[in-house]
Scaffold this active site. Structure first.
Site, PDB file in Angstrom:
ATOM      1  N   THR A 174      59.018  18.546  46.340  1.00 29.19           N
ATOM      2  CA  THR A 174      58.858  19.728  45.494  1.00 29.19           C
ATOM      3  C   THR A 174      59.584  19.469  44.172  1.00 29.19           C
ATOM      4  O   THR A 174      60.538  18.694  44.137  1.00 29.19           O
ATOM      5  CB  THR A 174      59.497  20.914  46.239  1.00 29.19           C
ATOM      6  OG1 THR A 174      58.662  21.231  47.347  1.00 29.19           O
ATOM      7  CG2 THR A 174      59.684  22.133  45.367  1.00 29.19           C
ATOM      8  N   VAL A 203      53.129  30.429  53.040  1.00 27.73           N
ATOM      9  CA  VAL A 203      53.857  30.445  51.772  1.00 27.73           C
ATOM     10  C   VAL A 203      55.318  30.211  52.087  1.00 27.73           C
ATOM     11  O   VAL A 203      55.891  30.881  52.954  1.00 27.73           O
ATOM     12  CB  VAL A 203      53.663  31.789  51.038  1.00 27.73           C
ATOM     13  CG1 VAL A 203      54.521  31.838  49.780  1.00 27.73           C
ATOM     14  CG2 VAL A 203      52.198  31.990  50.688  1.00 27.73           C
TER      15      VAL A 203
END
Ligand code: ASP
Length: 304
Positions: A174, A203
């Site tokens: 990320t 999510v």
């Protein structure tokens, strides 16, 4: 008005980066840090610096964001991103969005052109298109290696994502950025493809305000990375800002928040921080976190 000295920091994910991938991650962080810094040095805004740096990381297939993102359990790319500005606490985010090369820019449009904070799935995709962003074919987000890695994970009956952050080379980074500009305004952003083999529609922490990102001119800007479900339990980004508001330095606040993540949620992850005075902090409890920061005095790029 007082002119602040700008500062800029990026990360490329906290996980067990294999030795042979460290240089690629550091190179991507270095480039992104320069992209953001060049904007800040010209007097540009923290928000512009964060968006531009994250776009550069989203373009780099070494990272789990934009091109090169992890596939979900259905073999699809679903992307999450958030951006936040510290002056107003305004924020925008997208989640589980497909067919977009730069989710961070759609997040910014959500912040600037809607009265909402978070758009998901097809709604986010339609919004991006309505704002003039051309959608891409999923194949443009793939490099080939995700499919190979996905097949390997699919074949592991006992695959556990939390173990992957600590001691296996499955997740890959990320991305996130934090900036303070010459006006003393903070901004932060985070962008991700999420965790390997996540369920469709999952999510994580990254696009959730206070979890994967927070920015408040009264305390600090933060971007987090790591095992999302544990980060959400302790609202990691806001936890760092709260420690700073209590009087801790950026570095101590980062370490304390990662301590809370480990103690209260048995979590794994990392944070990058710039406090309201422009001081840098970072901490992680994974084997490595790729990162780079630039201030007037120093340019630092490291993974450990
Ligand atoms: N925090 C991200 C998520 O859980 C993954 C990561 O930071 O590597 O979606």
């Amino acid at each position: 008005m007082t002119s602040f000295t700008p500062a800029f920091i990026v990360h490329g994910g906290a996980w067990d980066i294999p030795d042979n991938e460290v240089e690629g991650h550091l190179a991507g962080c270095r480039v992104a840090a320069q992209v953001g810094w060049s904007i800040l040095k010209k007097g540009g805004s923290a928000l512009d610096a964060v968006e531009a740096a994250i776009r550069s990381l989203e373009d780099d297939p070494a990272f789990d964001a934009g091109k090169g993102a992890w596939l979900n359990s259905a073999g699809e790319v679903e992307l999450d991103a958030i951006i936040m500005e510290g002056a107003t606490l305004n924020n925008g985010a997208v989640a589980a969005m497909q067919h977009v090369r730069h989710p961070i820019s759609v997040a910014r449009l959500v912040m600037e052109r809607t009265t909402h904070s978070l758009l998901v799935g097809l709604g986010a995709e339609h919004f991006a298109q309505a704002q003039g962003i051309s959608l891409c074919d999923e194949s443009e987000l793939l490099t080939g290696q995700e499919l190979e890695r996905w097949k390997v994970i699919k074949a592991q009956k006992d695959f556990k994502v939390e173990i992957a952050f600590g001691g296996s080379s499955t997740p890959h980074g990320t991305v996130g950025a934090v900036a303070i500009d010459v006006n003393g305004h903070l901004a932060a952003g985070t962008s991700t493809g999420g965790t390997p083999n996540k369920l469709q529609g999952r999510v994580g922490d990254s696009p959730l305000i206070g979890c994967g990102c927070y920015a408040d001119d009264l305390s600090a800007g933060v971007s987090a990375t790591g095992w999302g479900e544990s980060i959400m339990k302790v609202v990691l980004g806001k936890a760092v800002c709260d420690f700073i508001a209590q009087g801790h330095t950026a570095q101590v606040a980062a370490e304390k928040a990662i301590g809370v993540l480990a103690d209260r949620a048995q979590g794994l992850g990392g944070v990058i921080v710039i406090d309201r005075s422009g001081k840098i902090g970072l901490a992680f409890n994974t084997p490595r976190m790729a990162h780079a920061w630039i201030t007037d005095e120093q340019v630092i790029t490291r993974a450990d």
